[in-house]
Design a protein around this motif. Structure first.
Motif, PDB file in Angstrom:
ATOM      1  N   TYR A 236       0.828  -1.204   0.000  1.00  0.00           N
ATOM      2  CA  TYR A 236       0.000   0.000   0.000  1.00  0.00           C
ATOM      3  C   TYR A 236       0.868   1.261   0.000  1.00  0.00           C
ATOM      4  O   TYR A 236       0.516   2.272  -0.619  1.00  0.00           O
ATOM      5  CB  TYR A 236      -0.930   0.015   1.214  1.00  0.00           C
ATOM      6  N   ALA A 237       2.012   1.208   0.703  1.00  0.00           N
ATOM      7  CA  ALA A 237       2.903   2.367   0.739  1.00  0.00           C
ATOM      8  C   ALA A 237       3.597   2.595  -0.603  1.00  0.00           C
ATOM      9  O   ALA A 237       3.998   3.722  -0.911  1.00  0.00           O
ATOM     10  CB  ALA A 237       3.954   2.169   1.835  1.00  0.00           C
ATOM     11  N   SER A 238       3.725   1.532  -1.402  1.00  0.00           N
ATOM     12  CA  SER A 238       4.504   1.614  -2.645  1.00  0.00           C
ATOM     13  C   SER A 238       3.654   1.580  -3.908  1.00  0.00           C
ATOM     14  O   SER A 238       4.177   1.787  -5.006  1.00  0.00           O
ATOM     15  CB  SER A 238       5.498   0.439  -2.697  1.00  0.00           C
ATOM     16  N   MET A 239       2.355   1.333  -3.774  1.00  0.00           N
ATOM     17  CA  MET A 239       1.511   1.089  -4.941  1.00  0.00           C
ATOM     18  C   MET A 239       1.525   2.260  -5.921  1.00  0.00           C
ATOM     19  O   MET A 239       1.687   2.076  -7.137  1.00  0.00           O
ATOM     20  CB  MET A 239       0.085   0.793  -4.497  1.00  0.00           C
ATOM     21  N   GLU A 240       1.357   3.485  -5.444  1.00  0.00           N
ATOM     22  CA  GLU A 240       1.300   4.631  -6.343  1.00  0.00           C
ATOM     23  C   GLU A 240       2.653   4.877  -7.011  1.00  0.00           C
ATOM     24  O   GLU A 240       2.716   5.262  -8.180  1.00  0.00           O
ATOM     25  CB  GLU A 240       0.835   5.872  -5.590  1.00  0.00           C
ATOM     26  N   VAL A 241       3.738   4.649  -6.277  1.00  0.00           N
ATOM     27  CA  VAL A 241       5.074   4.786  -6.856  1.00  0.00           C
ATOM     28  C   VAL A 241       5.249   3.759  -7.973  1.00  0.00           C
ATOM     29  O   VAL A 241       5.797   4.068  -9.046  1.00  0.00           O
ATOM     30  CB  VAL A 241       6.154   4.595  -5.774  1.00  0.00           C
ATOM     31  N   PHE A 242       4.767   2.525  -7.736  1.00  0.00           N
ATOM     32  CA  PHE A 242       4.861   1.493  -8.770  1.00  0.00           C
ATOM     33  C   PHE A 242       4.048   1.883 -10.002  1.00  0.00           C
ATOM     34  O   PHE A 242       4.528   1.777 -11.139  1.00  0.00           O
ATOM     35  CB  PHE A 242       4.375   0.144  -8.241  1.00  0.00           C
ATOM     36  N   VAL A 243       2.803   2.331  -9.809  1.00  0.00           N
ATOM     37  CA  VAL A 243       1.947   2.689 -10.942  1.00  0.00           C
ATOM     38  C   VAL A 243       2.586   3.799 -11.767  1.00  0.00           C
ATOM     39  O   VAL A 243       2.593   3.752 -13.003  1.00  0.00           O
ATOM     40  CB  VAL A 243       0.541   3.103 -10.453  1.00  0.00           C
ATOM     41  N   ALA A 244       3.157   4.812 -11.108  1.00  0.00           N
ATOM     42  CA  ALA A 244       3.803   5.909 -11.828  1.00  0.00           C
ATOM     43  C   ALA A 244       4.997   5.405 -12.639  1.00  0.00           C
ATOM     44  O   ALA A 244       5.170   5.774 -13.808  1.00  0.00           O
ATOM     45  CB  ALA A 244       4.244   6.988 -10.855  1.00  0.00           C
ATOM     46  N   ALA A 245       5.824   4.535 -12.030  1.00  0.00           N
ATOM     47  CA  ALA A 245       6.997   4.012 -12.735  1.00  0.00           C
ATOM     48  C   ALA A 245       6.579   3.131 -13.909  1.00  0.00           C
ATOM     49  O   ALA A 245       7.161   3.206 -15.009  1.00  0.00           O
ATOM     50  CB  ALA A 245       7.875   3.221 -11.760  1.00  0.00           C
ATOM     51  N   TYR A 246       5.570   2.298 -13.694  1.00  0.00           N
ATOM     52  CA  TYR A 246       5.091   1.406 -14.747  1.00  0.00           C
ATOM     53  C   TYR A 246       4.487   2.207 -15.903  1.00  0.00           C
ATOM     54  O   TYR A 246       4.755   1.932 -17.078  1.00  0.00           O
ATOM     55  CB  TYR A 246       4.058   0.450 -14.151  1.00  0.00           C
ATOM     56  N   ALA A 247       3.688   3.237 -15.573  1.00  0.00           N
ATOM     57  CA  ALA A 247       3.068   4.064 -16.611  1.00  0.00           C
ATOM     58  C   ALA A 247       4.117   4.833 -17.401  1.00  0.00           C
ATOM     59  O   ALA A 247       4.017   4.961 -18.629  1.00  0.00           O
ATOM     60  CB  ALA A 247       2.059   5.026 -15.979  1.00  0.00           C
ATOM     61  N   ASN A 248       5.130   5.343 -16.723  1.00  0.00           N
ATOM     62  CA  ASN A 248       6.197   6.064 -17.418  1.00  0.00           C
ATOM     63  C   ASN A 248       6.963   5.141 -18.362  1.00  0.00           C
ATOM     64  O   ASN A 248       7.368   5.556 -19.455  1.00  0.00           O
ATOM     65  CB  ASN A 248       7.160   6.692 -16.405  1.00  0.00           C
ATOM     66  N   ALA A 249       7.160   3.904 -17.938  1.00  0.00           N
ATOM     67  CA  ALA A 249       7.864   2.945 -18.800  1.00  0.00           C
ATOM     68  C   ALA A 249       7.021   2.571 -20.016  1.00  0.00           C
ATOM     69  O   ALA A 249       7.553   2.380 -21.120  1.00  0.00           O
ATOM     70  CB  ALA A 249       8.225   1.696 -17.999  1.00  0.00           C
ATOM     71  N   ARG A 250       5.708   2.477 -19.831  1.00  0.00           N
ATOM     72  CA  ARG A 250       4.817   2.083 -20.925  1.00  0.00           C
ATOM     73  C   ARG A 250       4.501   3.241 -21.861  1.00  0.00           C
ATOM     74  O   ARG A 250       4.457   3.087 -23.082  1.00  0.00           O
ATOM     75  CB  ARG A 250       3.495   1.534 -20.347  1.00  0.00           C
ATOM     76  N   PHE A 251       4.227   4.425 -21.278  1.00  0.00           N
ATOM     77  CA  PHE A 251       3.661   5.525 -22.068  1.00  0.00           C
ATOM     78  C   PHE A 251       4.498   6.800 -22.032  1.00  0.00           C
ATOM     79  O   PHE A 251       4.017   7.851 -22.457  1.00  0.00           O
ATOM     80  CB  PHE A 251       2.245   5.848 -21.571  1.00  0.00           C
ATOM     81  N   ASP A 252       5.720   6.721 -21.508  1.00  0.00           N
ATOM     82  CA  ASP A 252       6.550   7.905 -21.302  1.00  0.00           C
ATOM     83  C   ASP A 252       5.758   8.858 -20.399  1.00  0.00           C
ATOM     84  O   ASP A 252       5.326   8.450 -19.324  1.00  0.00           O
ATOM     85  CB  ASP A 252       6.920   8.530 -22.648  1.00  0.00           C
ATOM     86  N   ASP A 253       5.543  10.125 -20.791  1.00  0.00           N
ATOM     87  CA  ASP A 253       4.737  11.014 -19.955  1.00  0.00           C
ATOM     88  C   ASP A 253       3.358  11.258 -20.562  1.00  0.00           C
ATOM     89  O   ASP A 253       2.655  12.181 -20.176  1.00  0.00           O
ATOM     90  CB  ASP A 253       5.453  12.344 -19.728  1.00  0.00           C
ATOM     91  N   LYS A 254       2.957  10.398 -21.502  1.00  0.00           N
ATOM     92  CA  LYS A 254       1.666  10.567 -22.193  1.00  0.00           C
ATOM     93  C   LYS A 254       0.580   9.769 -21.467  1.00  0.00           C
ATOM     94  O   LYS A 254      -0.005   8.833 -22.016  1.00  0.00           O
ATOM     95  CB  LYS A 254       1.787  10.137 -23.655  1.00  0.00           C
ATOM     96  N   TRP A 255       0.318  10.134 -20.240  1.00  0.00           N
ATOM     97  CA  TRP A 255      -0.713   9.459 -19.448  1.00  0.00           C
ATOM     98  C   TRP A 255      -1.104  10.368 -18.275  1.00  0.00           C
ATOM     99  O   TRP A 255      -0.403  11.320 -17.940  1.00  0.00           O
ATOM    100  CB  TRP A 255      -0.192   8.120 -18.916  1.00  0.00           C
ATOM    101  N   GLN A 256      -2.224  10.057 -17.652  1.00  0.00           N
ATOM    102  CA  GLN A 256      -2.661  10.752 -16.438  1.00  0.00           C
ATOM    103  C   GLN A 256      -3.688   9.886 -15.726  1.00  0.00           C
ATOM    104  O   GLN A 256      -4.260   8.962 -16.325  1.00  0.00           O
ATOM    105  CB  GLN A 256      -3.263  12.119 -16.765  1.00  0.00           C
ATOM    106  N   LEU A 257      -3.917  10.166 -14.475  1.00  0.00           N
ATOM    107  CA  LEU A 257      -4.958   9.457 -13.736  1.00  0.00           C
ATOM    108  C   LEU A 257      -6.330   9.845 -14.273  1.00  0.00           C
ATOM    109  O   LEU A 257      -6.493  10.870 -14.947  1.00  0.00           O
ATOM    110  CB  LEU A 257      -4.890   9.790 -12.250  1.00  0.00           C
ATOM    111  N   SER A 258      -7.328   9.046 -13.955  1.00  0.00           N
ATOM    112  CA  SER A 258      -8.697   9.396 -14.336  1.00  0.00           C
ATOM    113  C   SER A 258      -9.113  10.681 -13.635  1.00  0.00           C
ATOM    114  O   SER A 258      -8.571  11.029 -12.576  1.00  0.00           O
ATOM    115  CB  SER A 258      -9.647   8.265 -13.932  1.00  0.00           C
ATOM    116  N   PRO A 259     -10.085  11.426 -14.207  1.00  0.00           N
ATOM    117  CA  PRO A 259     -10.562  12.646 -13.532  1.00  0.00           C
ATOM    118  C   PRO A 259     -11.068  12.369 -12.118  1.00  0.00           C
ATOM    119  O   PRO A 259     -10.873  13.186 -11.216  1.00  0.00           O
ATOM    120  CB  PRO A 259     -11.697  13.128 -14.442  1.00  0.00           C
ATOM    121  N   GLU A 260     -11.717  11.218 -11.929  1.00  0.00           N
ATOM    122  CA  GLU A 260     -12.277  10.889 -10.609  1.00  0.00           C
ATOM    123  C   GLU A 260     -11.177  10.755  -9.565  1.00  0.00           C
ATOM    124  O   GLU A 260     -11.244  11.347  -8.476  1.00  0.00           O
ATOM    125  CB  GLU A 260     -13.101   9.606 -10.681  1.00  0.00           C
TER     126      GLU A 260
END
Length: 540
Positions: free
Chosen positions: A78-102
């Protein structure tokens, strides 16, 4: 540096692998993508995983971990989940991504609890679902490139959020009923000029009607009228409607106040009536002599210390508690006492309990409000609780200075306390809420809950919150109440319900139930030694 691999012991091999892991962490790498870390060979990975220093998240991705954590322990994840998601998204999509509006709006509103299901948007996504540990998941939703706007989250996780005005425009009407508090806080923060400009630019006449109704419900009547007038002047037909299903909780304070503080004010406002109703059946002492009350508190000390320390995981005996209470604990002359973490906790508890008894007597003998007196004296409680650790050389004197400077996480809880900067806003707000509250039961229950919600210190939050609760109870006509170790699971689960889901009823029931049960028993029953068999049974 290392001996020959064929001659190395298992410990030397593990040390070599830990050396590689440390070199990656020294580079600031918190999430490890195996294909991007060639120095972490398969042998090193398998060795570190077997020893519990690395845990796989998904194929090819790993997180450093604590080997003392069991397989079912979710704290580190739980402490690392958001850090993991950010790193994974950056690896997949570079900086072409964002969280949902919600989810972006939740973040903007000071919502800190872990979201077990995260949705991110990217033009390069393929509507793929990815399972994550502990029942969590990630959904990568494909969007048009022109919808991608955002700025880096101010937090350390690296998540990219949809900016607040755009997020308010994009969320569905159901957000205002499903996440009422987050929507209210966001509406109090949003800049009306920016919001109106975006509505005009996008031609969002229907959304403008919803925004106007929502702003008016959140107390921004003038801004709501200005928005409608501006849209109409530009030729748009606007039908104002309120997306909230019920009247909003009163927040007060400034519109630009910290979202964490606004969230606290709204929670207090929405929760207090339920606590007041629960206290209607709780017996309240009338005209008790101060010395009689202080004697009653003193008589409960050993039982209270045993249960409160046991709830926090300390292994304390009655002999240890009585030893420190009688002044027989000496870290300066006894090596055993100096090294005993449990003894230091017991000594700190004894010092704080003694100080609090004297302080309660002073408050009851004066005309000063208990909440005002609490604000003036509270810093001494923390110092008393941890000064034995400073005496023993385990803590530095500077550790007694004040609030935490690092993020903390609560074991296996979805609730994540606010960051250290937010603590400096939240604690003065808590003091104000206590001073504004006229019901001692509400001050006790919500004061305890809010203190744990903020978690202002690196350690001692549970003990200090129970001291706060009992200070407000005893100065308000209720007895000092022991939160028993037998009620620990129910007590912690109720705190999680209040922190993560905004449901205060279970916690009010736990505390009021303990007050009622112990008020109905003679003091001899409550304070009997555990060798009489009583402390192994619930105090009901």
């Amino acid at each position: 540096y290392w001996s020959h691999p064929l001659m190395a012991t298992p410990n030397e091999k593990l040390a070599a692998s830990l050396h590689v892991l440390k070199s990656l962490q020294d580079k600031g790498i918190q999430v490890i993508q195996a294909s991007e870390a060639p120095e972490l060979t398969r042998v090193h990975r398998e060795r570190l995983q077997a020893a519990g220093f690395l845990k796989p998240v998904i194929q090819g991705w790993l997180l450093p971990s604590n080997p003392e954590e069991g397989d079912g322990d979710s704290t580190h994840w739980y402490a690392s989940m958001e850090v993991f998601v950010a790193a994974y998204a950056n690896a997949r999509f570079d900086d072409k991504w964002q969280l949902s509006p919600e989810l972006s709006l939740l973040k903007h509103s000071g919502h800190t609890s872990v979201a077990k299901q995260i949705q991110l948007h990217s033009p390069e996504a393929s509507n793929k679902h990815q399972d994550l540990p502990h029942g969590c998941s990630l959904f990568m939703y494909k969007v048009k490139p022109q919808t991608l706007v955002g700025g880096r989250s101010p937090g350390a996780s690296g998540l990219i959020l949809v900016p607040l005005p755009e997020a308010l425009i994009r969320v569905s009407p159901s957000f205002f009923t499903g996440h009422e508090l987050a929507a209210q806080v966001a509406l109090r923060q949003v800049d009306i000029t920016t919001l109106t400009g975006l509505l005009l630019e996008g031609g969002h006449s229907v959304v403008a009607g919803r925004m106007a109704g929502a702003l008016r419900a959140a107390g921004r009547e003038a801004d709501a009228s200005q928005l409608v007038a501006t849209m109409k002047a530009a030729g748009y037909v606007v039908s104002e409607n309120n997306p909230f299903e019920r009247p909003l909780a009163h927040i007060g304070g400034r519109l630009n106040e910290s979202p964490y503080v606004q969230r606290m004010r709204a929670m207090w406002s929405s929760m207090r009536e339920e606590v007041v109703q629960r206290f209607e059946t709780v017996p309240r002492r009338q005209h008790t002599e101060v010395q009689e009350l202080l004697a009653d508190i003193a008589a409960r000390y050993v039982a209270d210390a045993y249960h409160s320390l046991s709830i926090e995981g300390y292994r304390v005996s009655i002999e240890l508690i009585e030893k420190v209470h009688n002044g027989d604990w000496s870290p300066l002359t006894s090596e055993e006492d100096r090294k005993t973490r449990d003894a230091m906790a017991a000594k700190g508890y004894a010092e704080t309990h003694k100080h609090l008894r004297e302080f309660i007597g002073q408050v009851l003998s004066s005309s000063k409000s208990p909440a005002v007196a609490f604000k003036e004296d509270f810093s001494r409680w923390y110092v008393a609780l941890f000064s034995p650790s400073v005496t023993a050389g385990i803590l530095r004197p500077r550790d007694l200075a004040g609030y935490r400077n690092s993020q903390v996480f609560i074991r296996n809880a979805l609730h994540v306390p606010p960051g250290p900067d937010a603590v400096r806003d939240c604690m003065p707000a808590l003091m104000e809420l206590l001073q504004e509250e006229n019901h001692p039961g509400v001050r006790a229950v919500l004061g305890h809950f809010m203190f744990v919600f903020i978690h202002p210190y690196m350690d001692g939050n549970g003990r200090l919150s129970r001291f706060l609760m009992n200070y407000m109870l005893t100065t308000g006509g209720y007895p000092w109440t022991i939160v028993t170790v037998q009620s620990r699971s129910q007590y912690l689960a109720a705190l999680e319900q209040a922190s993560t889901y905004g449901n205060i009823k279970p916690f009010a029931d736990v505390i009021c139930g303990l007050i009622e049960a112990q008020a109905a028993q003679p003091i001899e029953r409550i304070t009997q030694r555990p060798d009489a068999g009583d402390w192994t049974k619930p105090l009901t």
